[in-house]
Structures are given as C-alpha cells and as structure tokens.
Design a protein around this motif. Structure first.
Motif, PDB file in Angstrom:
ATOM      1  N   LEU A   2      52.679  72.549  73.452  1.00  0.00           N
ATOM      2  CA  LEU A   2      51.375  73.211  73.581  1.00  0.00           C
ATOM      3  C   LEU A   2      51.534  74.597  74.194  1.00  0.00           C
ATOM      4  CD1 LEU A   2      48.278  73.220  73.481  1.00  0.00           C
ATOM      5  CD2 LEU A   2      48.298  72.103  75.716  1.00  0.00           C
ATOM      6  N   VAL A   3      52.332  74.690  75.241  1.00  0.00           N
ATOM      7  CA  VAL A   3      52.553  75.981  75.890  1.00  0.00           C
ATOM      8  C   VAL A   3      53.201  76.958  74.917  1.00  0.00           C
ATOM      9  CG1 VAL A   3      53.893  77.137  77.699  1.00  0.00           C
ATOM     10  CG2 VAL A   3      52.612  75.064  78.227  1.00  0.00           C
ATOM     11  N   ALA A   4      54.178  76.481  74.146  1.00  0.00           N
ATOM     12  CA  ALA A   4      54.842  77.350  73.162  1.00  0.00           C
ATOM     13  C   ALA A   4      53.857  77.808  72.090  1.00  0.00           C
ATOM     14  CB  ALA A   4      56.029  76.625  72.531  1.00  0.00           C
ATOM     15  N   ALA A   5      53.017  76.885  71.611  1.00  0.00           N
ATOM     16  CA  ALA A   5      52.045  77.241  70.569  1.00  0.00           C
ATOM     17  C   ALA A   5      51.015  78.234  71.093  1.00  0.00           C
ATOM     18  CB  ALA A   5      51.359  75.981  70.037  1.00  0.00           C
ATOM     19  N   VAL A   6      50.583  78.036  72.325  1.00  0.00           N
ATOM     20  CA  VAL A   6      49.629  78.969  72.920  1.00  0.00           C
ATOM     21  C   VAL A   6      50.284  80.346  73.099  1.00  0.00           C
ATOM     22  CG1 VAL A   6      48.285  79.483  75.001  1.00  0.00           C
ATOM     23  CG2 VAL A   6      48.177  77.208  73.976  1.00  0.00           C
ATOM     24  N   LYS A   8      45.879  77.313  63.964  1.00  0.00           N
ATOM     25  CA  LYS A   8      45.906  75.935  63.450  1.00  0.00           C
ATOM     26  C   LYS A   8      46.989  75.121  64.142  1.00  0.00           C
ATOM     27  CE  LYS A   8      43.932  76.847  58.923  1.00  0.00           C
ATOM     28  NZ  LYS A   8      44.137  76.857  57.473  1.00  0.00           N
ATOM     29  N   ILE A   9      48.155  75.729  64.299  1.00  0.00           N
ATOM     30  CA  ILE A   9      49.258  75.024  64.972  1.00  0.00           C
ATOM     31  C   ILE A   9      48.885  74.738  66.421  1.00  0.00           C
ATOM     32  CG2 ILE A   9      51.630  75.272  65.804  1.00  0.00           C
ATOM     33  CD1 ILE A   9      52.217  76.843  63.213  1.00  0.00           C
ATOM     34  N   ALA A  10      48.320  75.740  67.101  1.00  0.00           N
ATOM     35  CA  ALA A  10      47.942  75.555  68.509  1.00  0.00           C
ATOM     36  C   ALA A  10      46.887  74.468  68.650  1.00  0.00           C
ATOM     37  CB  ALA A  10      47.443  76.877  69.099  1.00  0.00           C
ATOM     38  N   LEU A  11      45.911  74.449  67.747  1.00  0.00           N
ATOM     39  CA  LEU A  11      44.881  73.403  67.815  1.00  0.00           C
ATOM     40  C   LEU A  11      45.473  72.028  67.562  1.00  0.00           C
ATOM     41  CD1 LEU A  11      41.865  75.104  66.010  1.00  0.00           C
ATOM     42  CD2 LEU A  11      42.052  74.506  68.425  1.00  0.00           C
ATOM     43  N   GLY A  12      46.395  71.945  66.590  1.00  0.00           N
ATOM     44  CA  GLY A  12      47.043  70.659  66.314  1.00  0.00           C
ATOM     45  C   GLY A  12      47.855  70.176  67.499  1.00  0.00           C
TER      46      GLY A  12
END
Length: 125
Positions: free
Chosen positions: A50-54, A17-21
């Motif tokens: 985005l890179v961190a979330a991925v 969810k965080i990565a999609l957001g």
C-alpha cells in the motif's frame, strides 16, 4: 504531450487503480488480522504494498503537474519577452511614421510651387 515518452494521464489512472486495489486488500488484511491475529506477516506485506502504491500514485500525480507548471512558466516568460519586443517595434514604427510624415511634408513644400505653376498654366489654356 506527443513528445512525452509516456501518457501521464494514463499513468495516473493506472496508479490510482493499483493504489485503490492495494488499499482495499490491505484494509481487508488488517480486518482479518484484527479478527484472527494469525498472519501478521501478510498484514505487513499488504501495508508495504500500500505504501509503495501510494508513493507511485504521488509520483504519477506530482511529476506531470511539475512539468505542466514548468511549461506554463516558460510560456509566461516567452509572452513577456514578446510583449517587450512588440513595444520596441511599436516605438520603432512610431519613429518611422514621424519621419515619413516629415518627408511627405517636405515633398509637399517642394512640389507646391510646381503644382501651382501647372495649375496656372492649365487655367490659362
């Protein structure tokens, strides 16, 4: 999974969810930068997030899978060991059965004359 300090499925779901957001925000920021080219720092911040979330998503996905695979390997090894022990036990039981059959045969040979006498005495009575 009760012994784990965290729920890997919940962690995976939260990371997704965080990565999609963050991916949506980064995409919107890139479109905005492409149109105005006024806020390049914001686009860089969004891409970094985005890179961190991925990365978090990948870690959340891979770690539980690695743990699962390791546990499955342990189960497979334990089953192989159990099969070996059961095969050894089967051989031992087979040997015991042969020895018991030999004892029964010996008892039959020893008692046959006695049973023959008893049967003859009963017939004479």
């Amino acid at each position: 999974m009760a012994d784990l300090p965290f729920d890997p499925i919940a962690l995976l779901n939260k990371s997704q969810k965080i990565a999609l957001g963050v991916a949506g925000e980064a995409f919107d920021a890139l479109i905005g930068v492409g149109k105005t080219a006024v806020q390049p720092e914001e686009a860089i911040r969004q891409l970094s997030a985005l890179v961190a979330a991925v990365g978090d998503l990948a870690a959340a996905s891979v770690n539980p899978l690695q743990d699962f695979i390791a546990k499955q390997r342990e189960i497979a090894d334990t089953m192989a060991n159990l099969a070996t022990v059961q095969a050894d036990l089967a051989g031992l039981v087979e040997t015991l059965a042969h020895r018991h059959a030999a004892i029964v045969e010996s008892l039959e040979n020893i008692t046959a004359p006695v049973f023959g006498l008893v049967a003859r005495d009963d017939a004479d009575s």
